[in-house]
Write an enzyme that holds these catalytic residues in place. Sequence first.
Site, PDB file in Angstrom:
ATOM      1  N   ASN A  55       0.810  -1.226   0.000  1.00 52.00           N
ATOM      2  CA  ASN A  55       0.000   0.000   0.000  1.00 52.00           C
ATOM      3  C   ASN A  55       0.843   1.277   0.000  1.00 52.00           C
ATOM      4  OD1 ASN A  55       0.688  -0.637   2.714  1.00 52.00           O
ATOM      5  ND2 ASN A  55      -0.911   0.725   3.431  1.00 52.00           N
TER       6      ASN A  55
ATOM      7  N   GLU B  49       3.546  -5.489  12.350  1.00 52.88           N
ATOM      8  CA  GLU B  49       2.635  -4.345  12.162  1.00 52.88           C
ATOM      9  C   GLU B  49       1.522  -4.816  11.240  1.00 52.88           C
ATOM     10  OE1 GLU B  49       2.925  -1.613  13.776  1.00 52.88           O
ATOM     11  OE2 GLU B  49       4.907  -1.991  14.600  1.00 52.88           O
TER      12      GLU B  49
ATOM     13  N   CYS C 170      -3.236   1.536   6.366  1.00 48.47           N
ATOM     14  CA  CYS C 170      -3.633   0.799   7.569  1.00 48.47           C
ATOM     15  C   CYS C 170      -4.233   1.729   8.608  1.00 48.47           C
ATOM     16  CB  CYS C 170      -2.427   0.072   8.142  1.00 48.47           C
ATOM     17  SG  CYS C 170      -1.051   1.191   8.448  1.00 48.47           S
TER      18      CYS C 170
ATOM     19  N   GLU D 289       7.316   0.411  16.092  1.00 47.72           N
ATOM     20  CA  GLU D 289       8.363   0.951  15.241  1.00 47.72           C
ATOM     21  C   GLU D 289       8.518   2.433  15.579  1.00 47.72           C
ATOM     22  OE1 GLU D 289       6.828  -0.023  11.297  1.00 47.72           O
ATOM     23  OE2 GLU D 289       8.019  -1.863  11.316  1.00 47.72           O
TER      24      GLU D 289
HETATM   25  P1  NAD Z   1       0.151  -9.373   3.092  1.00 50.56           P
HETATM   26  O1  NAD Z   1       0.191  -9.865   4.490  1.00 50.56           O
HETATM   27  O2  NAD Z   1      -0.593 -10.152   2.091  1.00 50.56           O
HETATM   28  O3  NAD Z   1       1.627  -9.227   2.502  1.00 50.56           O
HETATM   29  C1  NAD Z   1       2.619  -8.433   3.138  1.00 50.56           C
HETATM   30  C2  NAD Z   1       3.982  -8.949   2.741  1.00 50.56           C
HETATM   31  O4  NAD Z   1       4.145 -10.247   3.300  1.00 50.56           O
HETATM   32  C3  NAD Z   1       4.183  -9.112   1.231  1.00 50.56           C
HETATM   33  O5  NAD Z   1       5.507  -8.757   0.912  1.00 50.56           O
HETATM   34  C4  NAD Z   1       3.947 -10.595   1.021  1.00 50.56           C
HETATM   35  O6  NAD Z   1       4.576 -11.130  -0.101  1.00 50.56           O
HETATM   36  C5  NAD Z   1       4.546 -11.166   2.298  1.00 50.56           C
HETATM   37  N1  NAD Z   1       4.070 -12.491   2.676  1.00 50.56           N
HETATM   38  C6  NAD Z   1       2.903 -13.090   2.352  1.00 50.56           C
HETATM   39  N2  NAD Z   1       2.851 -14.314   2.902  1.00 50.56           N
HETATM   40  C7  NAD Z   1       3.993 -14.487   3.594  1.00 50.56           C
HETATM   41  C8  NAD Z   1       4.515 -15.540   4.399  1.00 50.56           C
HETATM   42  N3  NAD Z   1       3.861 -16.680   4.584  1.00 50.56           N
HETATM   43  N4  NAD Z   1       5.715 -15.379   4.983  1.00 50.56           N
HETATM   44  C9  NAD Z   1       6.406 -14.229   4.814  1.00 50.56           C
HETATM   45  N5  NAD Z   1       5.966 -13.204   4.054  1.00 50.56           N
HETATM   46  C10 NAD Z   1       4.768 -13.320   3.466  1.00 50.56           C
HETATM   47  O7  NAD Z   1      -0.382  -7.879   3.170  1.00 50.56           O
HETATM   48  P2  NAD Z   1      -0.683  -6.897   1.967  1.00 50.56           P
HETATM   49  O8  NAD Z   1      -1.966  -7.321   1.327  1.00 50.56           O
HETATM   50  O9  NAD Z   1       0.533  -6.723   1.140  1.00 50.56           O
HETATM   51  O10 NAD Z   1      -0.893  -5.518   2.737  1.00 50.56           O
HETATM   52  C11 NAD Z   1      -2.109  -5.108   3.261  1.00 50.56           C
HETATM   53  C12 NAD Z   1      -2.166  -5.336   4.751  1.00 50.56           C
HETATM   54  O11 NAD Z   1      -1.076  -4.681   5.390  1.00 50.56           O
HETATM   55  C13 NAD Z   1      -3.405  -4.764   5.388  1.00 50.56           C
HETATM   56  O12 NAD Z   1      -3.914  -5.684   6.319  1.00 50.56           O
HETATM   57  C14 NAD Z   1      -2.905  -3.528   6.100  1.00 50.56           C
HETATM   58  O13 NAD Z   1      -3.677  -3.105   7.193  1.00 50.56           O
HETATM   59  C15 NAD Z   1      -1.557  -3.972   6.520  1.00 50.56           C
HETATM   60  N6  NAD Z   1      -0.693  -2.832   6.800  1.00 50.56           N
HETATM   61  C16 NAD Z   1      -0.352  -2.580   8.100  1.00 50.56           C
HETATM   62  C17 NAD Z   1       0.437  -1.480   8.408  1.00 50.56           C
HETATM   63  C18 NAD Z   1       0.843  -1.186   9.830  1.00 50.56           C
HETATM   64  O14 NAD Z   1       1.734  -0.373  10.014  1.00 50.56           O
HETATM   65  N7  NAD Z   1       0.223  -1.788  10.828  1.00 50.56           N
HETATM   66  C19 NAD Z   1       0.885  -0.653   7.380  1.00 50.56           C
HETATM   67  C20 NAD Z   1       0.503  -0.943   6.074  1.00 50.56           C
HETATM   68  C21 NAD Z   1      -0.279  -2.037   5.787  1.00 50.56           C
END
Ligand code: NAD
Length: 480
Positions: A150, A248, A282, A461
């Site tokens: 995002n 996070e 997020c 963080e």
């Molecule tokens: P996601 O969990 O699908 O993917 C995040 C990252 O993790 C990607 O690089 C993905 O390839 C990797 N990944 C996926 N499966 C994995 C595994 N089994 N082991 C290790 N890595 C793996 O999330 P997304 O769809 O890319 O992002 C959206 C989500 O992120 C939303 O839920 C949003 O709220 C959250 N988000 C949180 C914050 C925060 O600071 N809390 C900030 C931004 C986004």
Amino acid sequence: MQRIKNYIDGELIAPHLGDYIENIIPATGEVYSLIPDSDEDDLTLAVYAAEQAQDKWANTSTEQRAKILCDLADLIDANADKLALAEAIDNGKPISLAKDVDIYRSAANIRFFAHAGTQFSSESHAMEDIAINYTLRDPIGIVGCISPWNLPLYLFTWKIAPALAAGNVVIAKPSEITPMTAYLFSKLCIQAGLPAGVLNILHGTGPNIGAPLVSHPKIKAISFTGGTSTGAHIAKSTSGMFKKLSLELGGKNPTVVFADCDFDDMLETVVKAAFSNQGQICLCGSRIYIERPIYEQFKSAFVEKVEEIKIGDPLEKDTQHGALVSEDHMNKILSYIELAKSEGGKILTGGKQVHLEGRCAYGYFVAPTVIENLGNNCRTNQEEIFGPVCTIIPFDTDQQALELANGSQYGLASSIWTNDLKRAHRMAKNIEAGIVWINCWLLRDLRTPFGGTKSSGVGREGGLEALRFFTEPKNVCIKY
Ligand code: NAD
């Protein structure tokens, strides 16, 4: 077609098997580049490179590390237009947002942690006339940083900068949905003279490269930002390995509007809080609670303002609302809108896909959507939608507002609007969220702790929290 490369041992290299995934422009639906589908063998190369670089980087002075990081930040600034264009193409976000928020913050993240590293200190604890304890904080070694789509370069740099500033070597995995700016960034690392192996960037999917990275025995800490279910999977797959984890995760953030707030200021910010980056932040406020005396006034003013948001080609300067990141994600958002209707929700505006003309005719656009008439416990109000969809709900008392805000498994951020000082403090104290904004939203001081409670994550963080996470404390006790 452009082939993105991994960055290992200071060089840009193809994945060893030669497998690639298609990279799609969300505004048009076209495939425009290929992403390495890296796997464990690519990881082995990266871990080896990191191991070779580890001691030298850990023993490089903080000042010298800071200098290289500041050079990198300067290079981001110098290439801001190019990076913003790449981010807008890759992610679908408006180019103005990409430049003013994503790329600006990416440079700021690196510069901030470069300086923070030189200011970092550790504690000492004197025991009267018996002894003195002092704490050493050494780098952990090889750490893994995994980031989502995002805010691609923004969150990527937010993780790697403190890790590098603290003297660690890093293996980073950007999202396979938005890899382009991390790739361009790896070229800037070479230009800035970052020593080989200090940062290694592996592209690919969660299962093929994310999962092996997380469970690699030589990677001692994982800083992850992404979805709650992925975070849970990471916690489970590393249990028993005693790694440091910073998770996070998702959010479903409340915005609480009291009748005594500054209405115009509130309205402008609450619209941004709900729909910035197409609602894919997020921290977006997607559950909006309004004190009943101003509910109708809020509703009509809010809908009017939301309808003024300019939806369009992300590459046009005046576009305020671009494409969603992928077709899958668009379909997920549209299915949640259908769910909201089936739960009794009334769509006040939006609620559908937008078909633009010309270049973006096949893009993934959904209109900013406002829904009312839903209870707090329905799925629409409980599950993270992560798109341009928000609900509005009236409340009568402070206590009720608090219960509604806290009635969620998530606890990332919140935004409260009131001019009553005592109420503001009371709400801030009792709300279950890692971040509370009073009369503002997304006002960020990089020194403050950032992160969520409940299902929104573990750890913090930002500022010293990040430097503490990326170092291992060791207490030394000296008897007088
Ligand atoms: P996601 O969990 O699908 O993917 C995040 C990252 O993790 C990607 O690089 C993905 O390839 C990797 N990944 C996926 N499966 C994995 C595994 N089994 N082991 C290790 N890595 C793996 O999330 P997304 O769809 O890319 O992002 C959206 C989500 O992120 C939303 O839920 C949003 O709220 C959250 N988000 C949180 C914050 C925060 O600071 N809390 C900030 C931004 C986004």
